[in-house]
Every structure is written in structure tokens, then in C-alpha cells.
Enzyme design. Structure first.
Site, PDB file in Angstrom:
ATOM      1  N   LEU A   1       4.666  -8.779   6.666  1.00  0.00           N
ATOM      2  CA  LEU A   1       5.751  -9.693   7.004  1.00  0.00           C
ATOM      3  C   LEU A   1       5.837 -10.798   5.958  1.00  0.00           C
ATOM      4  CD1 LEU A   1       5.064 -10.053  10.854  1.00  0.00           C
ATOM      5  CD2 LEU A   1       6.420  -8.310   9.650  1.00  0.00           C
TER       6      LEU A   1
ATOM      7  N   ASP B   1       5.983   1.916  -5.295  1.00  0.00           N
ATOM      8  CA  ASP B   1       5.869   1.441  -3.915  1.00  0.00           C
ATOM      9  C   ASP B   1       6.070   2.561  -2.903  1.00  0.00           C
ATOM     10  OD1 ASP B   1       5.027  -1.065  -3.281  1.00  0.00           O
ATOM     11  OD2 ASP B   1       7.013  -1.969  -3.187  1.00  0.00           O
TER      12      ASP B   1
END
Length: 400
Positions: free
Chosen positions: A210, A150
Site C-alpha cells: 500500500l 515487475d
């Protein structure tokens, strides 16, 4: 799932209490055959959700697992039954933190030992991810497995954006701002280039991922130049159960006067804070939106989340020297028109104007034609990004 092609690629995306997975036929382009998620692994009420490519959707199975090792074993056995006619020839694992490891690489005994050595740097994710790797290496001993990080997308950040202002002796041990959600951002930038063209993808872009975990990234010339998460995924924006940025004096106070141990404090900032702590009822944004008319604390949680998003967008616009495109993604970013509207209402100074009909209908472009800054809603796909990176690493000739 009979009569499936023989050569397939499996992706494993482990979270602190969940495992997302997907199965792809190795062909051009990659063809998804099966996808799903195991949720609530530590709750004692874990469930498996899955969707077949043939259109059969929304299967739910209660599963008797209480940790990631049990979950991985159960998932392996279930996949064997579901995919008895195919051959898994490669597996890709999402790894949140790799420290010096950033680019995708094949998993070896040496690599796994190095990953275990740094597991204390991300106790919320790495131990569980290591468990998943060990189970799948045991079950697929002859299959190439690849770690996809990531943090890789953010290696392009300038040194000033990676700096943590603490004594150098600690920074020399690897404490710096790494940034996360990189697999999602890489996919979204790739997809944005496909939709809007190369020129726009090289512009000044802010992507807001989000979800239960939330972050933002400032992108310029196709590169990450700053991001909200730093040394761990607990920093930056306030999230469902994570604090986001927090005055370090709070840690000292709670440990000194409330007698919280370091482990208790870590658990609090990751699992007992954020929207859950503000509302006192739930960490789920959809539930908060439903009850906010009757519950002022729910309203406060929603408003605080949107306020924090507005601040970060404003800060990253300054870092970028302007803003050409704003992109919403992630579970909240993709499915909460009200949250997007609340955030964009605070960004009128950037010339942002939403088309409320398009926003409510979750179309790709949710801004008006008059909006000086176009606003997009895009679905992310970390699993497909992992699959592409695995193909690149293993030199499979697959183009998307």
C-alpha cells in the site's frame, strides 16, 4: 564517499515522476553504500534525497530538471562526483511492463528496440524507463545492464487469473492480466521466509503493498496465484491518483458526452483520480489523516481506501481457501498504523486481532498472540531485490 571499494552495482528504479537509486558493493552479502530518490521530476521543483551508508542522512538538493532524460543526466554527473573512487561494474533497471519479456535479462540493442515497440502498453512508465536505460547505456557503454520486470513474480498465476473477458483477437495481441509490484513481493516473500521460516512462507499469504501505487497479491506455496493489478498498474485498488477498477462504461460516457480524448481520459484515471479526486485536496494519505477531523471529504477518502482493501482481502482469502498470514508493506502499509487498524477492524471474521501498541510502534508482528491470523508489517526493498537479480543474471556468486 572516498576510500570506497572498487566494484559496485547500481540500481535504477524509475517511476512516472521519480527515480529511486541505490549503490551496492559487490560482495557477500551485498553492502549498500548509497541510496536515494529524485522526486517531482515533471513539476519544475525536483529534489534529490540521499543517504550515505556512513550514517549521514536526509540530504536534500533542489535540481533543475523537467524530464527523465535531464534527470538521468544530472543523476549520472552527481554520482560520478559522489563515487569517484569506485567502479560501477553492473546496473540493474526496474521495468514495469515487458509483455513477453518477464525473467531478468541483459539489455541489448535488440531488447531495447522490442521495449520501445511495446511502450504504448504502459505509457505511464515504459517511455520514462526507456529514457533512463538509454542515458545510462550511453554513459556506461562497457557496463553490463540488466532489466528486472515487475511482472515476473506473477507469471505463476493460473490461466484463469490472467484471463481478460474480451474477444480473443485482442487477447492474442497480449491483452491479459499481468500484475505488478512483483519486485517488492519477491523481496517480501524472501524476507518473510527468513523471519518466519520456510513452512510459514509456503502457507496462504496475502501481501498488501500500500503506497501511492497500491496492490495486493494472494500467495500459496510460495507462488502468486492472483493479484489486484491487471493489464496496467491503474487497475485494482484505488490509489493516490489512480482510479483502480472502474466501470468501462465511464470511459464511454466521458468520451461521448464530456468530449474527453483517449489521452485526456488516460491522464485522468492515472493522475487526477483516486484519493486526490475523492478528497479534492491531496493524494497524500498522511495529510488526509491529519485533516480528516476537519474535512469530511478527507475522511471519505481514507474510509474508501480502507473499505476497498477489506474487500480485496476478503476476495483473496476466498481464492486461497483461507488465510494464514497478512502482511502490510509500502509507504502507507509501513507508516500508517491508523490505516492498518481500520483495515483490520473489518477483518475480525478472519480471527484477526491487532495489538494496538505494537501497531502504533510499527513492530514487525502487529497482531496479538491470540490472533488466529498473524499480521506483519514489513519494509520492502525493491532496490536490493534488483541487485540480487542482477547478480543472479550475471552469474556473480553473491548470497544473501
Amino acid at each position: 564517499m572516498d576510500n570506497l571499494p572498487r566494484n559496485c552495482l547500481l540500481t535504477i528504479n524509475g517511476g512516472s515522476s521519480s527515480i529511486k537509486y541505490a549503490l551496492y558493493e559487490i560482495k557477500e552479502p551485498l553492502n549498500q553504500l548509497l541510496s536515494g530518490e529524485m522526486e517531482g521530476i515533471w513539476s519544475g521543483q525536483a529534489q534529490l534525497h540521499f543517504t550515505h551508508a556512513n550514517g549521514v542522512k536526509n540530504h536534500h538538493i533542489d535540481i533543475p530538471v523537467t524530464n527523465h532524460t535531464e534527470a538521468a543526466e544530472w543523476l549520472f554527473n552527481w554520482l560520478q562526483k559522489e563515487t569517484e573512487y569506485i567502479k560501477v561494474t553492473a546496473i540493474g533497471h526496474r521495468i514495469v511492463q515487458g509483455m513477453k519479456h518477464t525473467a531478468p535479462e541483459k539489455i541489448t540493442d535488440e531488447f531495447l528496440a522490442q521495449l520501445k515497440a511495446i511502450s504504448a502498453f504502459d505509457p505511464e512508465h515504459l517511455p520514462a524507463e526507456i529514457e533512463l536505460i538509454e542515458v545510462f547505456r550511453k554513459r556506461y557503454p562497457d557496463v553490463d545492464q540488466v532489466a528486472c520486470f515487475d511482472t515476473y513474480f506473477h507469471t505463476s498465476m493460473p490461466a484463469i487469473a490472467k484471463l481478460v473477458p474480451i474477444p480473443r483477437k485482442y487477447r492474442n495481441k497480449g491483452i491479459k492480466r499481468y500484475g505488478f509490484h512483483g519486485l517488492s513481493y519477491a523481496y517480501l516473500l524472501q524476507e518473510f521466509e527468513r523471519i518466519a521460516g520456510t513452512e510459514k512462507s509456503k502457507g496462504k499469504i496475502i501481501v498488501a503493498h500500500l503506497g501511492s501505487g497500491a496492490s495486493m497479491v494472494a500467495i500459496k506455496n510460495g507462488k502468486s496465484i492472483d493479484t489486484s493489478m491487471g493489464f496496467t498498474p491503474a487497475s485494482g485498488l484505488t490509489m493516490s491518483t489512480r482510479t483502480g477498477d472502474l466501470d468501462p462504461g465511464v470511459a464511454w460516457y466521458l468520451q461521448q458526452f464530456e468530449k474527453l480524448s483517449p489521452a485526456q481520459f488516460n491522464h485522468m484515471v492515472n493522475h487526477e483520480s483516486g484519493l486526490l479526486a475523492i478528497s479534492g485536496t491531496t493524494a497524500d494519505m498522511q495529510q488526509l489523516l491529519k485533516i480528516q477531523q476537519q474535512d469530511s471529504r478527507a475522511t471519505e477518502a481514507v474510509d474508501f481506501f480502507c473499505y476497498q482493501c477489506i474487500k480485496w482481502i476478503g476476495a483473496f482469502t476466498a481464492v486461497l481457501g483461507g488465510l494464514d498470514t497478512l502482511i502490510f508493506s509500502g509507504g502507507i502499509g509501513e507508516h500508517s498504523p491508523e490505516v492498518r487498524s481500520k483495515i483490520c477492524d473489518g477483518l475480525e471474521f478472519l480471527g484477526i486481532e491487532l495489538d494496538e501498541v505494537h501497531n502504533m510502534n510499527n513492530t514487525t508482528i502487529i497482531s496479538t498472540e491470540k490472533s488466529r491470523t498473524p499480521v506483519y508489517m514489513m519494509h520492502t526493498n525493491e532496490e536490493l531485490m534488483i541487485a540480487q537479480l542482477v547478480c543472479d543474471t550475471l552469474k556473480y556468486n553473491i548470497k544473501q
